[in-house]
Every structure is written in C-alpha cells, then in structure tokens.
Design a protein around this motif. Structure first.
Motif, PDB file in Angstrom:
ATOM      1  N   GLY A  72      -1.836  -1.086   2.006  1.00 13.46           N
ATOM      2  CA  GLY A  72      -1.313  -0.416   3.177  1.00 13.46           C
ATOM      3  C   GLY A  72      -0.970  -1.427   4.255  1.00 13.46           C
ATOM      4  O   GLY A  72      -1.663  -2.434   4.398  1.00 13.46           O
ATOM      5  N   LEU A  73       0.093  -1.171   4.980  1.00 13.56           N
ATOM      6  CA  LEU A  73       0.491  -2.031   6.087  1.00 13.56           C
ATOM      7  C   LEU A  73       0.477  -1.203   7.369  1.00 13.56           C
ATOM      8  O   LEU A  73       1.070  -0.116   7.413  1.00 13.56           O
ATOM      9  N   PHE A  88       3.188  -1.297  -2.106  1.00  8.74           N
ATOM     10  CA  PHE A  88       3.056  -1.519  -0.664  1.00  8.74           C
ATOM     11  C   PHE A  88       3.526  -0.279   0.085  1.00  8.74           C
ATOM     12  O   PHE A  88       4.617   0.235  -0.175  1.00  8.74           O
ATOM     13  N   VAL A  89       2.686   0.190   1.020  1.00  9.41           N
ATOM     14  CA  VAL A  89       2.977   1.407   1.765  1.00  9.41           C
ATOM     15  C   VAL A  89       2.826   1.121   3.256  1.00  9.41           C
ATOM     16  O   VAL A  89       1.757   0.697   3.705  1.00  9.41           O
ATOM     17  N   GLY A 122      -6.314   9.406   9.329  1.00 10.25           N
ATOM     18  CA  GLY A 122      -6.273  10.368   8.238  1.00 10.25           C
ATOM     19  C   GLY A 122      -5.310   9.950   7.144  1.00 10.25           C
ATOM     20  O   GLY A 122      -5.599  10.101   5.943  1.00 10.25           O
ATOM     21  N   ARG A 123      -4.175   9.413   7.535  1.00 10.15           N
ATOM     22  CA  ARG A 123      -3.194   8.930   6.561  1.00 10.15           C
ATOM     23  C   ARG A 123      -3.777   7.788   5.732  1.00 10.15           C
ATOM     24  O   ARG A 123      -3.600   7.735   4.515  1.00 10.15           O
ATOM     25  N   ILE A 124      -4.510   6.890   6.396  1.00  9.27           N
ATOM     26  CA  ILE A 124      -5.152   5.775   5.677  1.00  9.27           C
ATOM     27  C   ILE A 124      -6.207   6.313   4.718  1.00  9.27           C
ATOM     28  O   ILE A 124      -6.279   5.893   3.557  1.00  9.27           O
ATOM     29  N   ALA A 125      -7.016   7.265   5.179  1.00 11.40           N
ATOM     30  CA  ALA A 125      -8.064   7.840   4.323  1.00 11.40           C
ATOM     31  C   ALA A 125      -7.458   8.555   3.114  1.00 11.40           C
ATOM     32  O   ALA A 125      -7.999   8.487   2.007  1.00 11.40           O
ATOM     33  N   LYS A 126      -6.330   9.218   3.314  1.00 13.32           N
ATOM     34  CA  LYS A 126      -5.660   9.913   2.209  1.00 13.32           C
ATOM     35  C   LYS A 126      -5.080   8.906   1.217  1.00 13.32           C
ATOM     36  O   LYS A 126      -5.203   9.080   0.004  1.00 13.32           O
ATOM     37  N   LEU A 127      -4.466   7.854   1.725  1.00 16.24           N
ATOM     38  CA  LEU A 127      -3.889   6.804   0.876  1.00 16.24           C
ATOM     39  C   LEU A 127      -4.995   6.014   0.173  1.00 16.24           C
ATOM     40  O   LEU A 127      -4.877   5.668  -0.986  1.00 16.24           O
ATOM     41  N   ARG A 128      -6.073   5.762   0.915  1.00 16.62           N
ATOM     42  CA  ARG A 128      -7.210   4.967   0.434  1.00 16.62           C
ATOM     43  C   ARG A 128      -6.761   3.700  -0.293  1.00 16.62           C
ATOM     44  O   ARG A 128      -7.020   3.505  -1.483  1.00 16.62           O
ATOM     45  N   VAL A 183      -3.538  -5.265   8.658  1.00 18.13           N
ATOM     46  CA  VAL A 183      -3.354  -4.780  10.021  1.00 18.13           C
ATOM     47  C   VAL A 183      -2.796  -5.910  10.874  1.00 18.13           C
ATOM     48  O   VAL A 183      -3.390  -6.983  10.957  1.00 18.13           O
ATOM     49  N   ALA A 184      -1.648  -5.659  11.504  1.00 20.65           N
ATOM     50  CA  ALA A 184      -0.972  -6.669  12.327  1.00 20.65           C
ATOM     51  C   ALA A 184      -0.668  -6.087  13.701  1.00 20.65           C
ATOM     52  O   ALA A 184       0.407  -5.556  13.945  1.00 20.65           O
ATOM     53  N   MET A 185      -1.668  -6.168  14.581  1.00 18.47           N
ATOM     54  CA  MET A 185      -1.502  -5.633  15.934  1.00 18.47           C
ATOM     55  C   MET A 185      -1.848  -6.671  17.000  1.00 18.47           C
ATOM     56  O   MET A 185      -1.966  -6.327  18.167  1.00 18.47           O
TER      57      MET A 185
END
Length: 192
Positions: free
Chosen positions: A116-117, A141-142, A159-165, A171-173
């Motif tokens: 995940g990105l 890659f998502v 929630g989106r991250i938890a669903k994708l797991r 993380v680039a912030m």
C-alpha cells in the motif's frame, strides 16, 4: 520499544545510539533478509530511517523520539555515519537510505506482496506505484490515498488500509508527520 526491547524482539546485537535513537548497524543484504524474515513470520514491524535531519528533530521533539522507540530504525546518510564514527569509532556498515533501499528490497523479495502507498500528492503516489510495479513485477501496488487529508478523513483511510491489509505500507508524508501518524493509527490489524 526501547533499545533493549528492540534487541530482544529482533535478536539484534548491533544497535548504535544516535542522539538517543537506537539505529541498527546492518549490512544491506542482511537488512533485506531481516525484513523478508519478518514478513514471512507475519511480524508486524514499523520501520523508519534515521538521517541527520530526523535525528535532530527527535533530539528536540520528545514526542517524535518516543514514537521512534516503537520502530526498527535503519541508518540513512552521511550524517548518522559521521555520528557513529565519532561515538563508536566506525561508520554504519551500509547506508540504507529509504529511497534506494525500499526499491531494492522490493526487487529482492521473491514472495508476492501487496504494497500500500499512502502519502505524497495523488499524481506522485500514482507515479511511484507505476515505477515500483515496473521494478518489482511480482508485487501488487495500491495507492490508498494521497498525503493531503484532514483528521475527519482519517477513519475512512484507516478503514481502507485495514480492508486492504497490505503486507507492507509505504507512508510518505514527511518527517515527523509520517512516523507520528503510523504510531497513532497503524498496528497489526492494518498490515501484516
């Protein structure tokens, strides 16, 4: 995780304290093997890179320094190398800066991963996803979201991250926002 807990959790002997932050003194290939092992064992691990800028922020920001206690920290750049030479008589074995190490790690990882990105601008996140997909074709890659979101949007993104797991979440912030955000919101429920 303090220095002793870090050593125990990862079976590590080679930590060097840089401005109070335990940094792993490890060779490039050994770091790739370690991360692959942690992924294979499904051991949720937060990883960050310490360079001179991050070290200086952690030195003056106790909240950031405390957040880093829960990360596996890899050495990034000449600044921490110079500090290690002054403090320990030797530089770190290798420079594991994230922009070089992460793509190399992904290329070297044979087991297909979902990555995940989160962060940057949407355009840059999409471009990074395409570049990484061309570099490491075995992975998926998502782009979860760009890095420009409000506190009100956080529950949906988490929630989106938890669903994708994903097996791995990049993380680039920017420092220290990304580490603080990970510390506050991401755990084993969200990533492998």
């Amino acid at each position: 995780m303090n220095m002793h807990a870090t050593r125990a959790a990862f079976g590590l002997d080679s930590l060097k304290m840089i401005l109070g932050i335990p940094v792993l003194a490890i060779r490039w290939n050994d770091a790739i093997a370690l991360l692959n092992r942690l992924l294979a064992e499904k051991r949720f691990t937060k990883v960050s890179f310490l360079n001179a800028h991050n070290a200086n922020i952690a030195y003056t920001d106790p909240v950031f320094a405390e957040a880093l206690d829960d990360f596996l920290i890899l050495p990034d750049g000449i600044g921490v190398d110079l500090a290690a030479k002054l403090l320990y008589g030797a530089a770190f074995p290798d420079n594991l800066n994230g922009t070089d190490f992460v793509p190399a790690f992904l290329q070297a990882s044979k087991r297909p991963l979902t990555v995940g990105l989160l962060g940057a601008t949407r355009v840059n996140a999409e471009a990074a996803s395409l570049k990484l997909a061309a570099l490491a074709v075995q992975h998926s890659f998502v782009v979860v979201h760009d890095g420009y979101f409000s506190a009100a949007q956080e529950p949906e993104i988490i929630g989106r991250i938890a669903k994708l797991r994903p097996d791995m979440l990049l993380v680039a912030m920017g420092v220290p926002r990304q580490e603080l955000w990970i510390e506050r919101h991401i755990d084993e429920r969200h990533c492998t």
